[in-house]
Design a protein around this motif. Sequence first.
Motif, short mmCIF file in Angstrom:
data_model
loop_
_atom_site.label_atom_id
_atom_site.label_comp_id
_atom_site.label_asym_id
_atom_site.label_seq_id
_atom_site.Cartn_x
_atom_site.Cartn_y
_atom_site.Cartn_z
N GLN A 297 0.65 -2.50 3.00
CA GLN A 297 0.06 -2.67 1.69
C GLN A 297 1.12 -2.56 0.60
O GLN A 297 1.16 -3.38 -0.34
N ASP B 84 -5.81 -4.15 -1.26
CA ASP B 84 -6.34 -2.79 -1.13
C ASP B 84 -7.06 -2.57 0.20
O ASP B 84 -7.18 -1.45 0.66
N ARG B 85 -7.52 -3.64 0.83
CA ARG B 85 -8.27 -3.52 2.09
C ARG B 85 -7.40 -3.68 3.33
O ARG B 85 -7.88 -3.51 4.46
N ARG C 227 2.34 -5.53 -2.05
CA ARG C 227 2.33 -5.35 -3.50
C ARG C 227 3.70 -5.60 -4.11
O ARG C 227 3.82 -6.16 -5.20
N ASP D 127 -3.42 -9.63 -6.25
CA ASP D 127 -4.01 -8.56 -5.46
C ASP D 127 -4.66 -9.03 -4.16
O ASP D 127 -5.43 -8.29 -3.56
#
Length: 96
Positions: free
Chosen positions: A37, A17-18, A41, A49
């Motif tokens: 990102q 997420d970062r 995923r 994650d």
Amino acid sequence: QTFAKFDEAGTGRILVDRVPELLKELGRDPETGLRVQQLLRERDIDNGDTCTFEEAVQHLKNVEVQEYAGPGADQGGDKTVTPLTLMRRLDEYRKQ
């Protein structure tokens, strides 16, 4: 150094997420960060994650090569990127 700011636990991994935020801080377009990102995923099933710096850079290379080559690259587009070019880009990226 920049990666270390995002690796708060010191594990060598950051939250996927970062990644867009990390890449933005490294001077990349926010849209590129979102694409990286998304690739992380889709393709990184084992670690869930989180990702390493190397994984993020590898997916960044893939996104940038695709952007450079254009949408027809997979169907025989006329722009090619050699392994040497990829290595040079990775070296340049690491020097930032």
